[in-house]
Motif scaffolding. Structure first.
Motif, PDB file in Angstrom:
ATOM      1  N   HIS A  53       0.857  -1.267  -0.069  1.00 16.75           N
ATOM      2  CA  HIS A  53       0.010  -0.017   0.223  1.00 16.75           C
ATOM      3  C   HIS A  53       0.815   1.245  -0.149  1.00 16.75           C
ATOM      4  CE1 HIS A  53       0.876  -0.057   4.348  1.00 16.75           C
ATOM      5  NE2 HIS A  53       0.525   1.153   4.276  1.00 16.75           N
ATOM      6  N   HIS A  54       2.198   1.188   0.085  1.00 15.71           N
ATOM      7  CA  HIS A  54       2.905   2.550   0.205  1.00 15.71           C
ATOM      8  C   HIS A  54       2.801   3.382  -0.903  1.00 15.71           C
ATOM      9  CE1 HIS A  54       5.696   0.599   3.607  1.00 15.71           C
ATOM     10  NE2 HIS A  54       4.673   1.129   3.786  1.00 15.71           N
ATOM     11  N   ASP A  55       2.736   4.739  -0.843  1.00 15.35           N
ATOM     12  CA  ASP A  55       2.401   5.553  -1.879  1.00 15.35           C
ATOM     13  C   ASP A  55       3.285   5.609  -2.988  1.00 15.35           C
ATOM     14  OD1 ASP A  55       0.562   7.573  -2.638  1.00 15.35           O
ATOM     15  OD2 ASP A  55       2.038   8.788  -2.633  1.00 15.35           O
ATOM     16  N   LEU A  71      -8.505  -0.377 -17.006  1.00 13.14           N
ATOM     17  CA  LEU A  71      -7.369  -1.125 -16.672  1.00 13.14           C
ATOM     18  C   LEU A  71      -7.838  -1.750 -15.337  1.00 13.14           C
ATOM     19  CD1 LEU A  71      -4.560  -1.493 -18.212  1.00 13.14           C
ATOM     20  CD2 LEU A  71      -3.601   0.415 -16.716  1.00 13.14           C
ATOM     21  N   PRO A  72      -7.232  -3.309 -15.262  1.00 11.91           N
ATOM     22  CA  PRO A  72      -7.577  -3.829 -14.125  1.00 11.91           C
ATOM     23  C   PRO A  72      -6.090  -3.302 -13.131  1.00 11.91           C
ATOM     24  CG  PRO A  72      -7.603  -5.330 -16.061  1.00 11.91           C
ATOM     25  CD  PRO A  72      -7.276  -4.132 -16.523  1.00 11.91           C
ATOM     26  N   VAL A  73      -6.597  -3.330 -12.027  1.00 11.07           N
ATOM     27  CA  VAL A  73      -5.554  -2.950 -10.942  1.00 11.07           C
ATOM     28  C   VAL A  73      -5.744  -4.208  -9.914  1.00 11.07           C
ATOM     29  CG1 VAL A  73      -4.805  -1.525  -9.463  1.00 11.07           C
ATOM     30  CG2 VAL A  73      -5.793  -0.757 -11.480  1.00 11.07           C
ATOM     31  N   LEU A  74      -4.734  -5.145  -9.876  1.00 17.36           N
ATOM     32  CA  LEU A  74      -4.674  -6.370  -8.753  1.00 17.36           C
ATOM     33  C   LEU A  74      -3.964  -5.768  -7.709  1.00 17.36           C
ATOM     34  CD1 LEU A  74      -4.474  -9.317 -11.306  1.00 17.36           C
ATOM     35  CD2 LEU A  74      -6.701  -8.045 -10.360  1.00 17.36           C
ATOM     36  N   PRO A  79      -7.524  -2.150   2.698  1.00 19.40           N
ATOM     37  CA  PRO A  79      -8.672  -1.237   2.590  1.00 19.40           C
ATOM     38  C   PRO A  79      -7.611   0.195   2.195  1.00 19.40           C
ATOM     39  CG  PRO A  79      -8.497  -1.726   4.716  1.00 19.40           C
ATOM     40  CD  PRO A  79      -7.747  -2.738   4.126  1.00 19.40           C
ATOM     41  N   ARG A  80      -6.450   0.247   2.666  1.00 21.77           N
ATOM     42  CA  ARG A  80      -5.527   1.574   2.299  1.00 21.77           C
ATOM     43  C   ARG A  80      -5.174   1.453   0.923  1.00 21.77           C
ATOM     44  NH1 ARG A  80      -1.143  -0.036   6.853  1.00 21.77           N
ATOM     45  NH2 ARG A  80      -1.427  -2.072   5.742  1.00 21.77           N
ATOM     46  N   ILE A  81      -5.792   0.288   0.089  1.00 21.95           N
ATOM     47  CA  ILE A  81      -5.521   0.472  -1.591  1.00 21.95           C
ATOM     48  C   ILE A  81      -6.567   0.722  -2.051  1.00 21.95           C
ATOM     49  CG2 ILE A  81      -4.243  -0.650  -3.623  1.00 21.95           C
ATOM     50  CD1 ILE A  81      -2.577  -2.311  -1.792  1.00 21.95           C
ATOM     51  N   THR A  82      -7.179   1.715  -2.099  1.00 25.26           N
ATOM     52  CA  THR A  82      -8.462   2.091  -2.601  1.00 25.26           C
ATOM     53  C   THR A  82      -8.628   1.924  -4.118  1.00 25.26           C
ATOM     54  OG1 THR A  82      -7.985   4.427  -2.634  1.00 25.26           O
ATOM     55  CG2 THR A  82      -9.022   3.714  -0.706  1.00 25.26           C
ATOM     56  N   VAL A  83      -7.570   1.969  -4.920  1.00 21.57           N
ATOM     57  CA  VAL A  83      -7.499   1.998  -6.212  1.00 21.57           C
ATOM     58  C   VAL A  83      -7.546   0.654  -6.889  1.00 21.57           C
ATOM     59  CG1 VAL A  83      -6.183   4.235  -6.736  1.00 21.57           C
ATOM     60  CG2 VAL A  83      -5.098   2.093  -6.359  1.00 21.57           C
ATOM     61  N   ALA A  84      -7.446  -0.214  -6.163  1.00 19.44           N
ATOM     62  CA  ALA A  84      -7.464  -1.761  -6.840  1.00 19.44           C
ATOM     63  C   ALA A  84      -8.909  -2.210  -7.153  1.00 19.44           C
ATOM     64  CB  ALA A  84      -7.324  -2.630  -5.674  1.00 19.44           C
ATOM     65  N   THR A  85      -8.938  -2.758  -8.194  1.00 21.53           N
ATOM     66  CA  THR A  85     -10.250  -3.149  -9.045  1.00 21.53           C
ATOM     67  C   THR A  85     -10.491  -4.367  -8.772  1.00 21.53           C
ATOM     68  OG1 THR A  85      -9.387  -3.511 -11.177  1.00 21.53           O
ATOM     69  CG2 THR A  85     -10.113  -1.479 -10.683  1.00 21.53           C
ATOM     70  N   GLY A  86      -9.246  -5.319  -8.199  1.00 23.89           N
ATOM     71  CA  GLY A  86      -9.371  -6.674  -8.143  1.00 23.89           C
ATOM     72  C   GLY A  86      -8.526  -7.016  -6.958  1.00 23.89           C
ATOM     73  N   ARG A  87      -8.950  -7.785  -6.028  1.00 25.84           N
ATOM     74  CA  ARG A  87      -7.963  -8.346  -4.939  1.00 25.84           C
ATOM     75  C   ARG A  87      -7.691  -9.619  -4.885  1.00 25.84           C
ATOM     76  NH1 ARG A  87      -7.216  -3.479  -2.006  1.00 25.84           N
ATOM     77  NH2 ARG A  87      -9.306  -2.353  -2.115  1.00 25.84           N
ATOM     78  N   HIS A 113       1.368  -7.354   2.383  1.00 24.30           N
ATOM     79  CA  HIS A 113       2.596  -7.382   1.332  1.00 24.30           C
ATOM     80  C   HIS A 113       2.012  -8.651   0.557  1.00 24.30           C
ATOM     81  CE1 HIS A 113       5.835  -6.507  -1.061  1.00 24.30           C
ATOM     82  NE2 HIS A 113       6.396  -5.726  -0.505  1.00 24.30           N
ATOM     83  N   ILE A 114       2.088  -8.715  -0.821  1.00 26.17           N
ATOM     84  CA  ILE A 114       2.073  -9.923  -1.547  1.00 26.17           C
ATOM     85  C   ILE A 114       3.063  -9.741  -2.685  1.00 26.17           C
ATOM     86  CG2 ILE A 114      -0.108 -10.293  -1.300  1.00 26.17           C
ATOM     87  CD1 ILE A 114      -0.802  -9.108  -3.895  1.00 26.17           C
ATOM     88  N   ALA A 115       3.707 -10.956  -3.284  1.00 19.52           N
ATOM     89  CA  ALA A 115       4.570 -10.783  -4.443  1.00 19.52           C
ATOM     90  C   ALA A 115       3.940 -11.746  -5.634  1.00 19.52           C
ATOM     91  CB  ALA A 115       5.802 -11.593  -3.961  1.00 19.52           C
TER      92      ALA A 115
END
Length: 257
Positions: A53-55, A71-74, A79-87, A113-115
């Motif tokens: 989530h870091h800016d 554009l999909p955003v995964l 909840p701090r990543i408000t721009v995601a369209t898919g989790r 954090h994920i990779a």
């Protein structure tokens, strides 16, 4: 498929993984400018991948969505990543640009954090700020046990995995790594290679997991040389490998070259 590290801010990288037609995945766009400039040269983003989530890793997404609204955003379930369209989370498997990928939970730097690992062509691992060339991320939200488990998990991937990390920290990390293992010949060679690359204004990454296993002290906490250096610095022997890692990270946090 072609990997490209777009410089952003002072030391960030936005990763681009593109096919021969210029259709590309964009990883951790902290600012939009470098991606928009690449688009002027023929790049066509097909998805954005976010590791945490870091800016400085997500800040450019709103401007990119204004340019490409569909554009999909995964990204991780945070909840701090408000721009995601898919989790996506640990164990998720999918396919993008015809390339299969796996999602790995790697908490420590942040709790969510994920990779993203693409085990096929090129074998890239987009690991954000968990694993760096010759280093690892600070533990802002996780524990030493969590961070070490995350690094162990990444280190278990195939040796030819391309470590696509979020920052250009190799030379700074090399100074610390040499302090920990001054006689490590592979580390000396890696530092010399990195110096040459930076002198020609080239990225020092991706490295490979094989290189990191041989040179990165945070992947080498079980090595006698690392354990001995940590013991000498701390003034006592760590009780176990988690404490060895914790003391090593604490040492690095206060390290000045």
């Amino acid at each position: 498929m072609r990997l490209q590290a777009l410089p952003a801010f002072s030391d960030n990288y936005i990763w681009i993984w593109a096919d021969d037609g210029g259709r590309a995945l964009v990883v951790d766009p902290g600012e939009a400018g470098p991606v928009l400039a690449a688009a002027e040269q023929g790049l066509t983003p097909v998805a954005i991948l976010l590791t945490h989530h870091h800016d400085d890793h997500i800040g450019g997404v709103p401007d990119l969505l204004r340019r490409w609204p569909a554009l999909p955003v995964l990204g991780p379930d945070d909840p701090r990543i408000t721009v995601a369209t898919g989790r996506v989370g640990d164990g998720h498997r999918g396919e993008l640009l015809g390339q299969p990928f796996d999602v790995l939970a790697v908490p420590g730097h942040t709790r969510s954090h994920i990779a993203f690992h693409f085990p096929g062509q090129g074998n890239p691992l987009f690991c954000g700020d968990t694993l760096f060339s010759l280093g690892c991320g600070r533990m802002f939200e996780g524990t030493p046990a969590q961070m070490l488990a995350s690094l162990d998990r990444l280190a278990a991937l195939p040796a030819d995995t391309a470590v696509c990390c979020g920052h250009e920290y190799t030379l700074a990390n090399a100074c610390f790594a040499r302090t920990v293992e001054p006689a490590n010949a592979a580390l000396a060679a890696r530092e010399a290679e990195a110096i040459t690359l930076r002198e020609s204004r080239q990225p020092t990454v991706p490295s490979t997991l094989a290189q990191e296993r041989d040179t990165n002290p945070f992947l080498r906490v079980d090595e006698q040389t690392v354990h001995a250096s940590v013991t000498a610095h701390a003034g006592r022997a760590p009780a176990d490998r988690v404490e060895t890692f914790a003391e090593l990270r604490r040492w690095k946090d206060g390290f000045r070259a």
